[in-house]
Design a protein around this motif. Structure first.
Motif, PDB file in Angstrom:
ATOM      1  N   GLY A 201      50.750  32.795  30.942  1.00  0.00           N
ATOM      2  CA  GLY A 201      49.361  33.160  31.214  1.00  0.00           C
ATOM      3  C   GLY A 201      48.464  32.805  30.040  1.00  0.00           C
ATOM      4  O   GLY A 201      48.824  32.023  29.166  1.00  0.00           O
ATOM      5  N   LEU A 202      47.287  33.425  30.005  1.00  0.00           N
ATOM      6  CA  LEU A 202      46.308  33.101  28.961  1.00  0.00           C
ATOM      7  C   LEU A 202      46.860  33.384  27.571  1.00  0.00           C
ATOM      8  O   LEU A 202      46.780  32.542  26.672  1.00  0.00           O
ATOM      9  N   GLY A 203      47.425  34.584  27.365  1.00  0.00           N
ATOM     10  CA  GLY A 203      47.950  34.936  26.056  1.00  0.00           C
ATOM     11  C   GLY A 203      49.147  34.104  25.662  1.00  0.00           C
ATOM     12  O   GLY A 203      49.287  33.685  24.504  1.00  0.00           O
ATOM     13  N   GLY A 204      50.039  33.831  26.615  1.00  0.00           N
ATOM     14  CA  GLY A 204      51.219  33.033  26.319  1.00  0.00           C
ATOM     15  C   GLY A 204      50.876  31.624  25.914  1.00  0.00           C
ATOM     16  O   GLY A 204      51.433  31.078  24.940  1.00  0.00           O
ATOM     17  N   LEU A 205      49.933  31.000  26.629  1.00  0.00           N
ATOM     18  CA  LEU A 205      49.558  29.622  26.313  1.00  0.00           C
ATOM     19  C   LEU A 205      48.746  29.539  25.028  1.00  0.00           C
ATOM     20  O   LEU A 205      48.897  28.589  24.254  1.00  0.00           O
TER      21      LEU A 205
ATOM     22  N   ILE B  82      34.242  35.424  28.823  1.00  0.00           N
ATOM     23  CA  ILE B  82      34.676  34.963  27.503  1.00  0.00           C
ATOM     24  C   ILE B  82      33.528  35.204  26.531  1.00  0.00           C
ATOM     25  O   ILE B  82      32.482  34.547  26.603  1.00  0.00           O
ATOM     26  N   TRP B  83      33.745  36.170  25.639  1.00  0.00           N
ATOM     27  CA  TRP B  83      32.730  36.531  24.656  1.00  0.00           C
ATOM     28  C   TRP B  83      32.839  35.630  23.419  1.00  0.00           C
ATOM     29  O   TRP B  83      33.697  34.746  23.347  1.00  0.00           O
ATOM     30  N   GLU B  84      31.997  35.887  22.450  1.00  0.00           N
ATOM     31  CA  GLU B  84      31.956  35.084  21.226  1.00  0.00           C
ATOM     32  C   GLU B  84      33.324  34.988  20.566  1.00  0.00           C
ATOM     33  O   GLU B  84      33.736  33.912  20.127  1.00  0.00           O
ATOM     34  N   ASN B  85      34.046  36.108  20.487  1.00  0.00           N
ATOM     35  CA  ASN B  85      35.358  36.063  19.833  1.00  0.00           C
ATOM     36  C   ASN B  85      36.312  35.125  20.571  1.00  0.00           C
ATOM     37  O   ASN B  85      37.049  34.345  19.961  1.00  0.00           O
TER      38      ASN B  85
ATOM     39  N   GLY C 175      40.438  38.063  26.196  1.00  0.00           N
ATOM     40  CA  GLY C 175      39.985  37.730  24.846  1.00  0.00           C
ATOM     41  C   GLY C 175      40.890  38.288  23.774  1.00  0.00           C
ATOM     42  O   GLY C 175      41.217  37.605  22.795  1.00  0.00           O
ATOM     43  N   MET C 176      41.336  39.547  23.953  1.00  0.00           N
ATOM     44  CA  MET C 176      42.245  40.147  22.982  1.00  0.00           C
ATOM     45  C   MET C 176      43.584  39.421  22.947  1.00  0.00           C
ATOM     46  O   MET C 176      44.179  39.214  21.888  1.00  0.00           O
ATOM     47  N   ALA C 177      44.088  39.007  24.109  1.00  0.00           N
ATOM     48  CA  ALA C 177      45.365  38.299  24.158  1.00  0.00           C
ATOM     49  C   ALA C 177      45.273  36.954  23.443  1.00  0.00           C
ATOM     50  O   ALA C 177      46.150  36.598  22.638  1.00  0.00           O
ATOM     51  N   MET C 178      44.222  36.202  23.727  1.00  0.00           N
ATOM     52  CA  MET C 178      44.056  34.896  23.072  1.00  0.00           C
ATOM     53  C   MET C 178      43.847  35.062  21.567  1.00  0.00           C
ATOM     54  O   MET C 178      44.403  34.312  20.752  1.00  0.00           O
TER      55      MET C 178
ATOM     56  N   VAL D 112      34.957  38.086  14.245  1.00  0.00           N
ATOM     57  CA  VAL D 112      35.358  36.716  13.900  1.00  0.00           C
ATOM     58  C   VAL D 112      36.879  36.713  13.767  1.00  0.00           C
ATOM     59  O   VAL D 112      37.424  37.254  12.810  1.00  0.00           O
ATOM     60  N   PRO D 113      37.601  36.130  14.741  1.00  0.00           N
ATOM     61  CA  PRO D 113      39.063  36.223  14.744  1.00  0.00           C
ATOM     62  C   PRO D 113      39.724  35.446  13.616  1.00  0.00           C
ATOM     63  O   PRO D 113      39.171  34.471  13.092  1.00  0.00           O
ATOM     64  N   SER D 114      40.937  35.874  13.245  1.00  0.00           N
ATOM     65  CA  SER D 114      41.746  35.146  12.273  1.00  0.00           C
ATOM     66  C   SER D 114      41.957  33.728  12.771  1.00  0.00           C
ATOM     67  O   SER D 114      42.180  33.485  13.950  1.00  0.00           O
ATOM     68  N   GLY D 115      41.873  32.781  11.842  1.00  0.00           N
ATOM     69  CA  GLY D 115      42.072  31.382  12.202  1.00  0.00           C
ATOM     70  C   GLY D 115      40.807  30.666  12.589  1.00  0.00           C
ATOM     71  O   GLY D 115      40.833  29.459  12.842  1.00  0.00           O
ATOM     72  N   THR D 116      39.677  31.407  12.673  1.00  0.00           N
ATOM     73  CA  THR D 116      38.412  30.758  13.028  1.00  0.00           C
ATOM     74  C   THR D 116      37.389  30.832  11.900  1.00  0.00           C
ATOM     75  O   THR D 116      36.328  30.226  12.001  1.00  0.00           O
TER      76      THR D 116
END
Length: 396
Positions: free
Chosen positions: A13-17, A48-51, A292-295, A374-378
């Protein structure tokens, strides 16, 4: 890293991919196992929000994900008489889009494949061990340096690891569907709005997802048998929301029903096996942050494992990853759950509560904390090639 570390992921799914793409882009040898015969999205539309958009940019999936998307400019809640309770514009400099869930899944799939991820379908996972192992229904066992369970609310990986503290299903659920849009469906004054309509314990959320389609979510209690029937009682729902009768009458046969889950775990990992997404922290969809949280956590996991050279280092890296990411996830889950409670208030009390809450700067900050994160990696990330441009409204 002299030899690529390996990861096996339960759930396409979204989080897995997102997790698969994040790891593969950092040199991992990644295989995704999906129970269904093909990768496909469950559900209709998605916010899909900013994060989330920042994560998609970092994964190279944003351009495909947002193509032809609807760009919302405000959220509006309306009462049982059709009057406006609150109209809240999306903050300046922040982005929010809505798309068909399958479009987002396809974008993440393509980003994963470009990074070298292998996908195996018709592979049912029935268990896992802390040693980085996944167990299959046919008796096979897959082993890797890291195993990841992103296998949904009924996660067999979570169950096998004994991480679940509790799994609560809510009284409220939702009927979800997508209808074709027609000129004049949305009044010109409402263009660019997401409109949430309330009437008793029933609610109708109107979400355009592109120029041709509108995502409808009709929520009610599980005990409201007439309202929750997937063979939609159009007269019943039209009586509750007469101003949207023209949309309700257009609902076809492709309707799903489901109540929400709230899942809390003692930890998100055991040894070299980890869970994320709904498997670790399912929440009601009221803040539009489940995907969003999963991704976000999938990308953060890839970032957390960047410096790992040996499998023995993985458990400590997983614990550090959870310590960084969990406070925001817990916060989002709490406020999403709280928002759902207004469904059970009398109409007049609900109106006063929403007005008071959304007009309070502190409450508003709590509700949108995840969206503005602002998520980690971005951090400091500059998209390569075409950037993820979101700004042109789609009027329907």
């Amino acid at each position: 890293m002299n030899k690529a570390l390996s990861a096996i992921i339960a759930g396409g799914g979204l989080g897995g991919l997102a997790t698969a793409a994040a790891l593969a882009q950092r040199g991992w040898d990644v295989t995704v196992y999906e129970r269904q015969p093909a990768l496909r999205a469950a559900g209709s539309g998605i916010y899909i929000w900013e994060n989330g958009l920042r994560v998609l940019e970092a994964l190279g999936a944003c351009e495909d994900a947002v193509r032809d998307a609807f760009h919302g400019r405000c959220f509006e809640q309306r009462d049982n008489l059709g009057g406006i309770i609150e109209s809240a514009p999306i903050a300046a400099g922040k982005r929010l889009i809505t798309v068909k869930r399958s479009q987002l899944l396809d974008a993440l799939r393509d980003a994963s494949l470009r990074a070298g991820v292998k996908v195996v379908t018709s592979a049912e996972i029935i268990g896992a061990t802390p040693r980085g192992e996944l167990r299959f229904a046919n008796g096979d066992i897959a082993r890797a340096d890291l195993a990841v369970g992103v296998d949904g609310i009924w996660s067999r990986v979570r169950e096998a690891l004994g991480l679940e503290m509790y799994h609560q299903q809510t009284e409220e659920g939702a009927l979800r569907t997508v209808i074709d849009s027609r000129p004049g469906d949305i009044p010109e004054a409402d263009a660019g709005k997401y409109i949430e309509n309330w009437n008793g314990t029933r609610r109708l959320l109107i979400t355009p997802i592109n120029a041709q389609q509108i995502y409808l979510a009709l929520t009610c209690t599980e005990s409201d048998r007439a309202a929750r029937d997937t063979n939609i009682d159009k007269a019943l729902w039209s009586a509750a929301f007469p101003q949207w009768r023209h949309l309700i009458e257009r609902i076809g046969n492709e309707v799903s029903w489901g109540v929400y889950s709230i899942i809390k775990c003692s930890a998100w990992s055991a040894g070299r096996t980890v869970i994320l997404g709904d498997a670790a922290h399912a929440q009601p969809p009221n803040l539009g942050q489940g995907g969003g949280m999963a991704m976000q956590n999938g990308l953060a996991l890839g970032v957390a494992l960047e410096g790992v050279q040996h499998a023995e280092q993985i458990p400590a890296a997983l614990e550090a990853w959870e310590a960084r990411e969990r406070p925001l996830v817990d916060h989002c889950q709490k406020w999403s759950t709280l928002y759902g409670e207004v469904a059970f208030l009398p109409d007049a009390v609900r109106t006063a509560t929403i007005r008071g809450a959304m007009g309070n700067a502190w409450v508003s900050e709590q509700i949108f904390r995840a969206a503005n994160h602002v998520p980690s990696g971005t951090i400091g990330f500059v998209p390569q090639g075409a950037a993820c441009k979101v700004g042109d409204e789609v009027h329907v």
